[in-house]
Scaffold this motif. Structure first.
Motif, short mmCIF file in Angstrom:
data_model
loop_
_atom_site.label_atom_id
_atom_site.label_comp_id
_atom_site.label_asym_id
_atom_site.label_seq_id
_atom_site.Cartn_x
_atom_site.Cartn_y
_atom_site.Cartn_z
N LYS A 156 2.44 1.96 -7.65
CA LYS A 156 2.08 0.80 -8.46
C LYS A 156 3.29 0.37 -9.30
O LYS A 156 3.93 1.18 -9.96
CB LYS A 156 0.92 1.14 -9.39
N LYS A 171 0.82 -1.21 0.00
CA LYS A 171 0.00 0.00 0.00
C LYS A 171 0.85 1.27 0.00
O LYS A 171 0.46 2.28 -0.57
CB LYS A 171 -0.93 0.00 1.22
N ARG A 172 2.01 1.18 0.67
CA ARG A 172 2.86 2.37 0.77
C ARG A 172 3.70 2.61 -0.48
O ARG A 172 4.37 3.63 -0.61
CB ARG A 172 3.79 2.24 1.98
#
Length: 297
Positions: free
Chosen positions: A225, A221-222
């Motif tokens: 992409k 999440k951190r």
């Protein structure tokens, strides 16, 4: 036994008998040849017999025409455990004999191989020191045993595999596997290795880059992409389906091994059965390479 299974076993026997060197025996050679032993082991895995006694009873009744001589359970067990190097060679031989061997997209994953369910087993088993306690996140459960690390092509053809203590770092195990088979990576420029988040590490990715391997994995999440991440959802289904073939159809978790050699050869036996199925379907032009429907009944 179906005609399709009969054809697969015949083709496998001829392939093994022609291309793998037979063991040298002092004195009279065994009545069950190495090629017959490998073929018999694959048939056992495909037909789902976890008990060797029940399997040999079935083989005496239904496979006598293919195997004129069948040993007793103790003899079969001893021959099978001693045949681990031969089974490994057979897996590699079948993989090399397909177009998938040259695929420069590899998938890596690990899956639990339980070796006991009780506390006394974990204390008294011969596996103590190799096996240990681990956690399976996908099933939210603890287990005592080993982890199978499998590197395969997208269709499931095994390239590399290893068994390790579940407490070992997944990245270290994979690095050791790549060290042993360094030539395989050298022969595949632009190799793409697809994994889950468990193999995430900047140091690990740098090590892979030095080997000429690009790692494709989901981002945290951190993180931003990652390149190609949108393709991972369908690839993840491929990984799960390979594990499902080994566990659901080939009985990986019901291997029944009690010793180092017993567990190793029974896991190899199931990997060989999957490789033989893919090899045969590829040669026969089947639409689905890893389908066992024609062989498992």
């Amino acid at each position: 036994m179906t005609n399709d299974l009969d054809i697969l076993l015949t083709a496998l026997y001829v392939k093994v008998d022609d291309e793998l060197e037979a063991s040298r025996w002092m004195g009279r050679p065994p009545q069950l040849t190495d090629a017959e032993l490998v073929t018999l082991a694959v048939a056992q895995a495909l037909l789902g017999f976890h008990s060797e006694t029940r399997w040999l009873r079935y083989a005496h009744t239904h496979l006598a025409a293919m195997f004129p001589y069948l040993p007793q359970q103790s003899g079969y067990n001893k021959r099978l455990k001693a045949a681990l190097p031969l089974v490994k060679k057979a897996i590699r031989m079948l993989a090399v004999d397909t177009d998938f061997w040259f695929d420069n997209h590899w998938i890596v994953d690990s899956t639990p191989v339980p070796c006991g369910m009780s506390r006394p087993t974990a204390i008294r088993s011969e596996m103590v020191g190799w096996a240990g306690y681990g956690y399976c996140a996908s099933h939210s459960r603890f287990f005592w045993g080993l982890r199978l690390y499998l590197v395969c092509t997208p269709v499931g053809m095994p390239i590399l595999w290893a068994l390790a203590n579940p407490k070992m770092d997944e990245r270290e195990v994979l690095q050791s596997m790549l060290d042993v088979e360094a030539d395989l990576v050298t022969d595949r420029p632009g190799l793409l290795l697809i994994s889950d988040k468990g193999f995430a590490s900047k140091e690990f990715e740098n090590d892979l880059a030095m080997r000429g391997i690009e790692l494709l994995r989901p981002s945290f999440k951190r993180e931003k992409k990652r390149k190609g991440e949108r393709l991972l959802k369908s690839v993840r289904q491929l990984i799960e389906s390979v594990n499902d073939t080994l566990k659901g159809q080939l009985g990986l978790e019901q291997h029944g091994g009690r010793t180092h050699e017993g567990v190793a050869v029974r896991v190899a036996q199931r990997i060989l059965a999957m490789a033989a199925t893919i090899w045969h379907n590829h040669k026969a032009g089947a639409p689905i390479m890893r389908s066992l429907i024609a062989f498992d009944h």
